[in-house]
Design an enzyme around this catalytic site. Structure first.
Site, PDB file in Angstrom:
ATOM      1  N   SER A 117      -1.009   2.556  13.201  1.00 34.36           N
ATOM      2  CA  SER A 117      -0.337   1.627  14.112  1.00 34.36           C
ATOM      3  C   SER A 117       0.261   2.347  15.313  1.00 34.36           C
ATOM      4  O   SER A 117       0.777   3.470  15.197  1.00 34.36           O
ATOM      5  CB  SER A 117       0.771   0.889  13.357  1.00 34.36           C
ATOM      6  OG  SER A 117       1.605   0.192  14.261  1.00 34.36           O
ATOM      7  N   GLN A 139      -4.565   1.573  16.269  1.00 32.86           N
ATOM      8  CA  GLN A 139      -4.271   0.167  16.602  1.00 32.86           C
ATOM      9  C   GLN A 139      -3.354   0.073  17.811  1.00 32.86           C
ATOM     10  O   GLN A 139      -2.339   0.762  17.924  1.00 32.86           O
ATOM     11  CB  GLN A 139      -3.622  -0.540  15.416  1.00 32.86           C
ATOM     12  CG  GLN A 139      -3.242  -1.992  15.696  1.00 32.86           C
ATOM     13  CD  GLN A 139      -1.781  -2.161  16.015  1.00 32.86           C
ATOM     14  OE1 GLN A 139      -0.948  -1.470  15.438  1.00 32.86           O
ATOM     15  NE2 GLN A 139      -1.453  -3.048  16.940  1.00 32.86           N
ATOM     16  N   LEU A 140      -3.737  -0.838  18.692  1.00 34.18           N
ATOM     17  CA  LEU A 140      -3.088  -0.965  19.985  1.00 34.18           C
ATOM     18  C   LEU A 140      -2.515  -2.371  20.180  1.00 34.18           C
ATOM     19  O   LEU A 140      -3.131  -3.355  19.780  1.00 34.18           O
ATOM     20  CB  LEU A 140      -4.190  -0.736  21.033  1.00 34.18           C
ATOM     21  CG  LEU A 140      -3.817  -0.668  22.489  1.00 34.18           C
ATOM     22  CD1 LEU A 140      -3.205   0.701  22.785  1.00 34.18           C
ATOM     23  CD2 LEU A 140      -5.065  -0.865  23.356  1.00 34.18           C
ATOM     24  N   TYR A 141      -1.339  -2.426  20.805  1.00 35.98           N
ATOM     25  CA  TYR A 141      -0.850  -3.664  21.409  1.00 35.98           C
ATOM     26  C   TYR A 141      -0.905  -3.443  22.914  1.00 35.98           C
ATOM     27  O   TYR A 141      -0.513  -2.362  23.384  1.00 35.98           O
ATOM     28  CB  TYR A 141       0.603  -3.934  21.013  1.00 35.98           C
ATOM     29  CG  TYR A 141       0.849  -4.323  19.575  1.00 35.98           C
ATOM     30  CD1 TYR A 141       0.364  -5.521  19.068  1.00 35.98           C
ATOM     31  CD2 TYR A 141       1.595  -3.505  18.736  1.00 35.98           C
ATOM     32  CE1 TYR A 141       0.620  -5.893  17.750  1.00 35.98           C
ATOM     33  CE2 TYR A 141       1.854  -3.869  17.412  1.00 35.98           C
ATOM     34  CZ  TYR A 141       1.364  -5.062  16.931  1.00 35.98           C
ATOM     35  OH  TYR A 141       1.625  -5.429  15.631  1.00 35.98           O
ATOM     36  N   THR A 167      -4.803  -5.629  18.191  1.00 40.88           N
ATOM     37  CA  THR A 167      -4.190  -6.738  17.444  1.00 40.88           C
ATOM     38  C   THR A 167      -3.858  -7.865  18.407  1.00 40.88           C
ATOM     39  O   THR A 167      -3.132  -7.653  19.385  1.00 40.88           O
ATOM     40  CB  THR A 167      -2.934  -6.248  16.696  1.00 40.88           C
ATOM     41  OG1 THR A 167      -3.350  -5.256  15.757  1.00 40.88           O
ATOM     42  CG2 THR A 167      -2.245  -7.382  15.956  1.00 40.88           C
ATOM     43  N   LYS A 241      -8.406  -7.466  15.762  1.00 39.99           N
ATOM     44  CA  LYS A 241      -7.680  -7.831  14.534  1.00 39.99           C
ATOM     45  C   LYS A 241      -6.799  -9.051  14.775  1.00 39.99           C
ATOM     46  O   LYS A 241      -6.022  -9.076  15.728  1.00 39.99           O
ATOM     47  CB  LYS A 241      -6.797  -6.661  14.078  1.00 39.99           C
ATOM     48  CG  LYS A 241      -5.882  -6.986  12.902  1.00 39.99           C
ATOM     49  CD  LYS A 241      -5.186  -5.748  12.394  1.00 39.99           C
ATOM     50  CE  LYS A 241      -4.306  -6.033  11.198  1.00 39.99           C
ATOM     51  NZ  LYS A 241      -2.975  -6.532  11.551  1.00 39.99           N
ATOM     52  N   SER A 263      -7.366 -11.877   9.959  1.00 44.41           N
ATOM     53  CA  SER A 263      -6.021 -11.503   9.504  1.00 44.41           C
ATOM     54  C   SER A 263      -5.007 -12.482  10.068  1.00 44.41           C
ATOM     55  O   SER A 263      -5.138 -12.928  11.208  1.00 44.41           O
ATOM     56  CB  SER A 263      -5.682 -10.084  10.014  1.00 44.41           C
ATOM     57  OG  SER A 263      -4.337  -9.743   9.733  1.00 44.41           O
ATOM     58  N   HIS A 265      -1.838 -11.358   9.900  1.00 41.00           N
ATOM     59  CA  HIS A 265      -0.748 -10.387   9.965  1.00 41.00           C
ATOM     60  C   HIS A 265       0.057 -10.376   8.656  1.00 41.00           C
ATOM     61  O   HIS A 265       1.262 -10.152   8.640  1.00 41.00           O
ATOM     62  CB  HIS A 265       0.165 -10.690  11.158  1.00 41.00           C
ATOM     63  CG  HIS A 265       0.645  -9.475  11.893  1.00 41.00           C
ATOM     64  ND1 HIS A 265       0.081  -9.020  13.064  1.00 41.00           N
ATOM     65  CD2 HIS A 265       1.653  -8.608  11.619  1.00 41.00           C
ATOM     66  CE1 HIS A 265       0.733  -7.936  13.486  1.00 41.00           C
ATOM     67  NE2 HIS A 265       1.691  -7.662  12.605  1.00 41.00           N
ATOM     68  N   ASP A 304      -7.896  -8.823   5.962  1.00 46.16           N
ATOM     69  CA  ASP A 304      -6.746  -8.372   5.181  1.00 46.16           C
ATOM     70  C   ASP A 304      -5.823  -9.548   4.923  1.00 46.16           C
ATOM     71  O   ASP A 304      -5.966 -10.625   5.504  1.00 46.16           O
ATOM     72  CB  ASP A 304      -6.030  -7.178   5.835  1.00 46.16           C
ATOM     73  CG  ASP A 304      -5.220  -7.525   7.087  1.00 46.16           C
ATOM     74  OD1 ASP A 304      -4.950  -8.709   7.358  1.00 46.16           O
ATOM     75  OD2 ASP A 304      -4.861  -6.572   7.810  1.00 46.16           O
ATOM     76  N   GLY A 305      -4.912  -9.324   3.982  1.00 45.14           N
ATOM     77  CA  GLY A 305      -3.948 -10.369   3.619  1.00 45.14           C
ATOM     78  C   GLY A 305      -4.088 -10.741   2.160  1.00 45.14           C
ATOM     79  O   GLY A 305      -5.015 -11.449   1.786  1.00 45.14           O
ATOM     80  N   GLY A 306      -3.202 -10.210   1.335  1.00 48.51           N
ATOM     81  CA  GLY A 306      -3.149 -10.620  -0.065  1.00 48.51           C
ATOM     82  C   GLY A 306      -4.113  -9.909  -0.996  1.00 48.51           C
ATOM     83  O   GLY A 306      -4.207 -10.273  -2.172  1.00 48.51           O
ATOM     84  N   ARG A 308      -5.027  -7.529  -3.624  1.00 52.46           N
ATOM     85  CA  ARG A 308      -4.271  -6.736  -4.591  1.00 52.46           C
ATOM     86  C   ARG A 308      -5.105  -6.325  -5.807  1.00 52.46           C
ATOM     87  O   ARG A 308      -4.648  -5.563  -6.649  1.00 52.46           O
ATOM     88  CB  ARG A 308      -3.041  -7.517  -5.109  1.00 52.46           C
ATOM     89  CG  ARG A 308      -2.080  -7.983  -4.029  1.00 52.46           C
ATOM     90  CD  ARG A 308      -1.348  -6.825  -3.354  1.00 52.46           C
ATOM     91  NE  ARG A 308      -0.382  -7.321  -2.389  1.00 52.46           N
ATOM     92  CZ  ARG A 308      -0.631  -7.466  -1.073  1.00 52.46           C
ATOM     93  NH1 ARG A 308      -1.807  -7.126  -0.570  1.00 52.46           N
ATOM     94  NH2 ARG A 308       0.317  -7.915  -0.267  1.00 52.46           N
ATOM     95  N   GLY A 327      -2.172  -3.860   3.543  1.00 51.37           N
ATOM     96  CA  GLY A 327      -0.940  -3.623   4.290  1.00 51.37           C
ATOM     97  C   GLY A 327       0.195  -3.217   3.373  1.00 51.37           C
ATOM     98  O   GLY A 327       0.453  -2.032   3.140  1.00 51.37           O
TER      99      GLY A 327
HETATM  100  C1  LIG Z   1       5.867  -3.702   7.442  1.00 49.91           C
HETATM  101  C2  LIG Z   1       4.588  -4.133   8.132  1.00 49.91           C
HETATM  102  C3  LIG Z   1       4.324  -3.663   9.409  1.00 49.91           C
HETATM  103  C4  LIG Z   1       3.154  -4.079  10.058  1.00 49.91           C
HETATM  104  N1  LIG Z   1       2.880  -3.566  11.293  1.00 49.91           N
HETATM  105  C5  LIG Z   1       1.718  -3.896  11.905  1.00 49.91           C
HETATM  106  C6  LIG Z   1       1.364  -3.294  13.141  1.00 49.91           C
HETATM  107  O1  LIG Z   1       2.085  -2.449  13.683  1.00 49.91           O
HETATM  108  N2  LIG Z   1       0.190  -3.665  13.700  1.00 49.91           N
HETATM  109  C7  LIG Z   1      -0.647  -4.586  13.118  1.00 49.91           C
HETATM  110  O2  LIG Z   1      -1.708  -4.892  13.666  1.00 49.91           O
HETATM  111  N3  LIG Z   1      -0.340  -5.152  11.933  1.00 49.91           N
HETATM  112  C8  LIG Z   1       0.805  -4.815  11.312  1.00 49.91           C
HETATM  113  N4  LIG Z   1       1.099  -5.353  10.089  1.00 49.91           N
HETATM  114  C9  LIG Z   1       0.140  -6.287   9.448  1.00 49.91           C
HETATM  115  C10 LIG Z   1      -0.878  -5.517   8.626  1.00 49.91           C
HETATM  116  O3  LIG Z   1      -1.774  -4.780   9.447  1.00 49.91           O
HETATM  117  C11 LIG Z   1      -1.754  -6.430   7.772  1.00 49.91           C
HETATM  118  O4  LIG Z   1      -2.378  -7.381   8.603  1.00 49.91           O
HETATM  119  C12 LIG Z   1      -1.033  -7.150   6.640  1.00 49.91           C
HETATM  120  O5  LIG Z   1       0.015  -6.386   6.113  1.00 49.91           O
HETATM  121  C13 LIG Z   1      -2.062  -7.478   5.553  1.00 49.91           C
HETATM  122  O6  LIG Z   1      -1.509  -8.227   4.528  1.00 49.91           O
HETATM  123  P1  LIG Z   1      -0.984  -7.594   3.139  1.00 49.91           P
HETATM  124  O7  LIG Z   1       0.322  -6.946   3.445  1.00 49.91           O
HETATM  125  O8  LIG Z   1      -0.873  -8.781   2.251  1.00 49.91           O
HETATM  126  O9  LIG Z   1      -2.032  -6.600   2.649  1.00 49.91           O
HETATM  127  C14 LIG Z   1       2.252  -4.960   9.413  1.00 49.91           C
HETATM  128  C15 LIG Z   1       2.520  -5.393   8.113  1.00 49.91           C
HETATM  129  C16 LIG Z   1       3.666  -4.989   7.471  1.00 49.91           C
HETATM  130  C17 LIG Z   1       3.924  -5.463   6.063  1.00 49.91           C
END
Ligand SMILES: Cc1cc2nc3c(=O)[nH]c(=O)nc-3n(C[C@H](O)[C@H](O)[C@H](O)COP(=O)(O)O)c2cc1C
Length: 386
Positions: A117, A139-141, A167, A241, A263, A265, A304-306, A308, A327
């Site tokens: 990140s 990863q870039l904003y 993102t 993303k 995603s 997020h 991504d997302g969930g 496990r 994540g």
């Molecule tokens: C604490 C935290 C910080 C995050 N920071 C970023 C980030 O800087 N950039 C980004 O694209 N996504 C960020 N994310 C989102 C993750 O890349 C990812 O999409 C997400 O955590 C996936 O879901 P999961 O936590 O259920 O695996 C962050 C997620 C968490 C939990």
């Protein structure tokens, strides 16, 4: 007790990915834990990301030679030993002093790819060095300050990152009420976002929750033409993303994306948003259609997302994903045992995925197809025709 000063956890007692979350919940400072674990508003999307996996069921095939299982995958020209990558996520040091550097080492050991990140607590150069040559993405904003954005891209190229992950889902961060309730307004003392050379123009403590401080430096005027701008300043493949709608997937391919990550997020952006696994199938279909029309090899789609469980990975691949990303499990594994925790967590998922492949008769990832999954309510997510 501060992260990293605890006696080391006995990793032999960690049996599933969720065990790391249980450990983190029990041992971390509450505000730090909830910063990582929480979602926005009612946390509907956070919960749904996991619940939605449970609405898909596997239809196994048997009597095949499953004595050898291959979990390796090629992504953007690089080989990963398993289709489980690390999502870009900022501030890993909230959980452990090794932070992103420990995570990078664990990913290199496990043979998988870490997306680093922009909001890492170590510089992008330090995290790249920790990987010892293993491929990583950055990863870039896109920031209001385009000179700074361009400079970050230039540094990522120079440091050897293999792809840029843009993102797109966070023009404004969703509001996590847990942070406001816990008074988690600024980064904990001693932590910083060193990829930004100065904090000029923003004070990370003057709002009631931390994300609302950082988002003010983002450029909220961005539209799809920015991909052309990014492509004009780098030849790195661009991964988009945060795609959820098939229409945006089509636009991303038209704009020149090399890979798409479905995603929401992790439920930290729009609450009430569809679960990632439910968005995946329609996005894959749109990408294939657009690539077919443009006479292109289909660009890979990930999600991504969930995720496990190994069976979650298998379901996502059956629905058309090339790989998945993690994540929060990375944060919780870091909180447990730094680099070794992340490595162990990835090994658990590898074993679960191998078992799921054996029990569904799939010897390689290429054999995981859509016929393996059925959905409990196939039309539940049809859009309104009004
Ligand atoms: C604490 C935290 C910080 C995050 N920071 C970023 C980030 O800087 N950039 C980004 O694209 N996504 C960020 N994310 C989102 C993750 O890349 C990812 O999409 C997400 O955590 C996936 O879901 P999961 O936590 O259920 O695996 C962050 C997620 C968490 C939990």
């Amino acid at each position: 007790m501060a992260a990293g000063q605890r006696p080391p956890a006995d990793l032999s007692k960690f049996i599933s990915v969720d065990d790391f979350q249980d450990y983190a919940r029990a041992h971390m400072d509450k505000a730090r834990y909830e910063y990582v674990a929480s979602g926005t508003e009612d946390e509907q999307t956070l919960q749904e990301n996991r619940a939605a996996f449970k609405r898909f069921f596997l239809v196994p095939r048997f009597m095949r030679d499953v004595s050898k299982i291959d979990t390796a995958v090629d992504v953007l020209g690089h080989r990963a030993s398993l289709p489980v990558l690390v999502s870009p996520a900022g501030v890993h040091n909230i959980c452990h002093p090794q932070g992103e550097v420990g995570c990078a080492r664990a990913c290199a050991r496990a043979g998988t790819i870490m997306a680093v990140s922009q909001h890492a607590n170590s510089t992008l150069e330090e995290v790249a060095a920790a990987a010892g040559g293993a491929p990583q993405w950055f990863q870039l904003y896109i920031l209001k300050d385009r000179a700074l954005t361009r400079d970050i891209v230039r540094r990522a190229v120079a440091a050897g990152y293999k792809a840029l992950v843009l993102t797109i889902d966070s023009a404004r961060f969703g509001y996590r009420e847990a942070d406001a309730r816990n008074g988690f307004v600024g980064l904990p003392e001693g932590l910083s976002l060193p990829n930004y050379p100065t904090r000029e123009g923003y004070d990370d403590r003057d709002r009631e929750a931390w994300d609302q401080n950082t988002e003010r430096i983002f450029d909220t005027t961005c539209d799809w033409s920015e991909i052309a701008w990014l492509r004009s300043i780098t030849t790195l493949p661009i991964v988009i993303k945060g795609v959820m709608a098939p229409e945006d997937a089509t636009l991303a391919v038209q704009a020149g994306a090399s890979c798409i990550i479905v995603s929401n997020h992790g439920g930290r952006a729009l609450d009430g948003c569809l679960a990632s696994i439910d968005a995946l199938g329609p996005v894959v279909a749109a990408v294939r259609e657009q690539c077919f029309r443009s006479d292109m090899v289909p660009v890979p789609v990930m999600m991504d997302g969930g995720v496990r469980r190994g069976t979650d990975v298998l379901k996502a691949l059956a629905l058309g994903a090339t790989a998945v990303l993690l994540g929060r499990p990375v944060f919780f594994a870091l909180a447990t045992a730094g680099e070794d925790g992340v490595f162990k967590m990835l090994q658990l998922l590898r074993r679960e995925l191998e078992t799921a492949m054996v029990l569904t008769g799939c010897r390689s990832l290429a054999e995981i197809g859509p016929e393996l999954v059925v959905h409990r309510a196939p039309y539940a997510f049809q859009r309104s025709s009004l």
